[in-house]
Motif scaffolding. Structure first.
Motif, PDB file in Angstrom:
ATOM      1  N   ARG A  14      46.991  42.514  51.316  1.00  0.00           N
ATOM      2  CA  ARG A  14      46.082  42.436  52.472  1.00  0.00           C
ATOM      3  C   ARG A  14      45.304  41.109  52.446  1.00  0.00           C
ATOM      4  O   ARG A  14      45.666  40.173  53.122  1.00  0.00           O
ATOM      5  CB  ARG A  14      45.160  43.665  52.494  1.00  0.00           C
ATOM      6  N   ASP A  15      44.294  41.001  51.590  1.00  0.00           N
ATOM      7  CA  ASP A  15      43.524  39.748  51.557  1.00  0.00           C
ATOM      8  C   ASP A  15      44.418  38.609  51.068  1.00  0.00           C
ATOM      9  O   ASP A  15      44.372  37.490  51.583  1.00  0.00           O
ATOM     10  CB  ASP A  15      42.308  39.905  50.631  1.00  0.00           C
ATOM     11  N   HIS A 203      34.202  42.326  45.088  1.00  0.00           N
ATOM     12  CA  HIS A 203      35.244  41.663  45.884  1.00  0.00           C
ATOM     13  C   HIS A 203      34.774  40.214  46.022  1.00  0.00           C
ATOM     14  O   HIS A 203      33.965  39.896  46.892  1.00  0.00           O
ATOM     15  CB  HIS A 203      35.364  42.342  47.256  1.00  0.00           C
ATOM     16  N   HIS A 205      35.306  36.043  46.302  1.00  0.00           N
ATOM     17  CA  HIS A 205      36.169  34.928  46.681  1.00  0.00           C
ATOM     18  C   HIS A 205      35.861  33.714  45.808  1.00  0.00           C
ATOM     19  O   HIS A 205      34.820  33.625  45.176  1.00  0.00           O
ATOM     20  CB  HIS A 205      36.051  34.647  48.176  1.00  0.00           C
ATOM     21  N   ASN A 239      41.064  34.973  46.015  1.00  0.00           N
ATOM     22  CA  ASN A 239      40.260  36.079  45.472  1.00  0.00           C
ATOM     23  C   ASN A 239      40.242  35.972  43.951  1.00  0.00           C
ATOM     24  O   ASN A 239      40.926  35.131  43.367  1.00  0.00           O
ATOM     25  CB  ASN A 239      40.908  37.417  45.863  1.00  0.00           C
TER      26      ASN A 239
HETATM   27 ZN    ZN Z   1      38.058  39.114  51.089  1.00  0.00          ZN
END
Ligand code: ZN
Ligand code: KIV
Length: 471
Positions: A14-15, A203, A205, A239
């Motif tokens: 997804r990300d 989560h 980055h 990420n």
């Molecule tokens: Zn993200």
């Protein structure tokens, strides 16, 4: 003493897929999802079902095929998104709806054009709706680290009351510093009613290169889920890298005494598979899975390594699935060696498929003497695509595969086995020439890690390694 368990939430599909050049089709996502399952991740975020039909199909397909982990589908905080995510997750053994809504003033004012009150209400309503469909609901206040802390506490409290079971705290723009991020998690734990009943998630980055450090700081302050991706791919700078999080906990339990359920020996194959699918190579100095992560160039380092690998290696290559010795794959190689190399490259075959790969491999090896990883990958792809019938077209194959003479890495245990068998004219050829690891017949010595002591490696940077690592 039992260590606290940290849930590994993989968002590569997804990300990760949102990073430029990393988009994957449904089949590719499915293949990677099976690898993530083998790797032992707890949650696979399979996609954003409202975003496209392809994403919907991927979430649907993975839900049906991958049964052990939780499968999450992302949704903005609105009924249409939540319903679509739930529709895609219908077949999942363990579904999770992941709802997100930005909470920072900058996002509210310029992107969403809503007030804090409207944001609070929208988040609460969306989680309530998701909860009416699915027991497992995660909420993410996007741009949490740039959100007013009192407002963030209010939103987190509201979504917990509405039924969220996991609260994820995204450092969406990679702005936070480790101490600051850890402090934010601590504040939420101190101030939000009911937070002890839910899982707090990180989560982070990587815009300032701190995604892994921030995630670990969050874990130290009580987060028990980490969202991360293979090779650290993701929006912009990416990420937190899954392999780095997992190995930090494994190599430094004195600092991070937490347990992740990941089978670390599958990390390298997972990294290679992703690189192969996306055609985005792994940077050479990438921690854990880069081609230089276990390479030693300087004479002093090589000397130390030969005396004791503990001098320059804090983990064994084997512990992350990196082959540290080399095996020549040629026409005398056996099925076993071929299957092992395929596995190291991220492909596991049923017997019949392996027979076909082997048959084509032998035809090829007859022509080009030694088969490189790039050749093997092309050949595997042909077989997987069902192009096996073209395999007997010698002229096209000789064009496709230039002559080459190379050696390929192999795990120490396999080298030892192959070496022992070589004395009994086993078909596996253990390379013994300049620049290649010598196979030692008999059991390999073990080091303090319980792994094999690497054999002398005179040239760690042969051309073949570009093929091996850079696929
Ligand atoms: Zn993200
Ligand atoms: O970075 C982010 O904020 C996200 C959310 C959707 C979780 O990816």
């Amino acid at each position: 003493m039992d260590r606290p368990r940290v849930t590994i939430f993989d968002t590569t599909l997804r990300d990760g897929e949102q990073s430029p050049g990393c988009s994957m089709n449904v089949q590719e996502k499915l293949r990677l999802a099976h690898q993530l399952d083998r790797l032992g991740v707890d949650v696979i975020e399979a996609g954003f079902p409202i975003a496209s039909d392809g994403d919907f199909e991927a979430v649907q397909g993975i839900s049906a095929a991958v049964r052990r982990p939780i499968i999450a589908g992302l949704a903005r905080a609105c009924t249409g998104d939540v319903d679509r995510a739930w529709q895609a997750l219908q077949g999942a053994a363990h579904p999770r709806i992941h709802v997100f809504l930005a909470t920072s003033d900058i996002h509210l004012k310029y992107k969403l054009r809503i007030t804090r009150e409207q944001c609070l209400e929208q988040a609460r309503d969306a989680v309530r709706h998701a909860k009416s469909l699915c027991a497992d609901v995660e909420f993410s206040p996007e741009d949490a680290t740039r959100t007013d802390v009192a407002f963030l506490c209010q939103v987190v409290g509201a979504v917990i009351a509405a039924g969220a079971t996991t609260v994820n705290i995204p450092d969406t723009v990679g702005y936070s510093m480790p101490e600051e991020y850890g402090q934010l998690i601590r504040t939420l734990r101190e101030k939000v009613a009911g937070i002890d009943k839910v899982t707090i998630s990180t989560h982070c980055h990587n815009d300032l290169g701190l995604a892994v450090a921030n995630s670990l700081a969050g874990v130290q302050q009580g987060a028990r889920q980490v969202e991360c991706t293979i090779n650290g791919i993701g929006e912009r700078a990416g990420n937190a890298a899954l392999e780095e999080i997992v190995m930090a906990m494994r190599v430094r339990p004195d600092r991070y005494a937490y347990e992740a359920g990941v089978a670390s020996e599958h990390l390298f194959a997972s990294s290679q598979m992703l690189a192969e699918i996306t055609r985005v190579p792994v940077q050479p100095n990438k921690a854990i899975t880069g081609r230089n992560a276990f390479a030693h160039e300087a004479g002093i380092h090589q000397d130390g390594m030969l005396k004791n690998p503990l001098t320059y290696e804090i983990m064994t290559p084997q512990s992350v699935g990196v082959p540290d010795s080399r095996l020549v794959l040629g026409k005398h190689s056996g099925r076993h060696a071929l299957a092992l190399r395929c596995e190291q490259l991220g492909h596991q075959f049923e017997r019949r498929e392996l027979d076909e790969v082997y048959r084509r491999f032998v035809v090829l090896a007859d022509r080009i003497k030694k088969v490189q990883d790039s050749h093997l990958l092309e050949l595997i792809q042909d077989v997987v695509k069902g192009n096996a019938s073209n395999s007997d077209a010698p002229s096209s194959e000789s064009k496709k595969f230039p002559p080459a003479a190379v050696a390929l890495p192999l795990p120490r245990s396999a080298v030892a086995a192959a070496g022992a068998n070589a004395n009994e004219s086993h078909p596996a050829q253990v390379s013994a020439g300049a620049g290649q690891a010598q196979a030692q017949p008999g059991p390999a010595p073990t080091n303090w890690f319980g792994g094999g002591v690497p054999a002398p490696i005179a040239d760690h940077h042969g051309d073949q390694e570009d093929y091996l690592w850079g696929v």
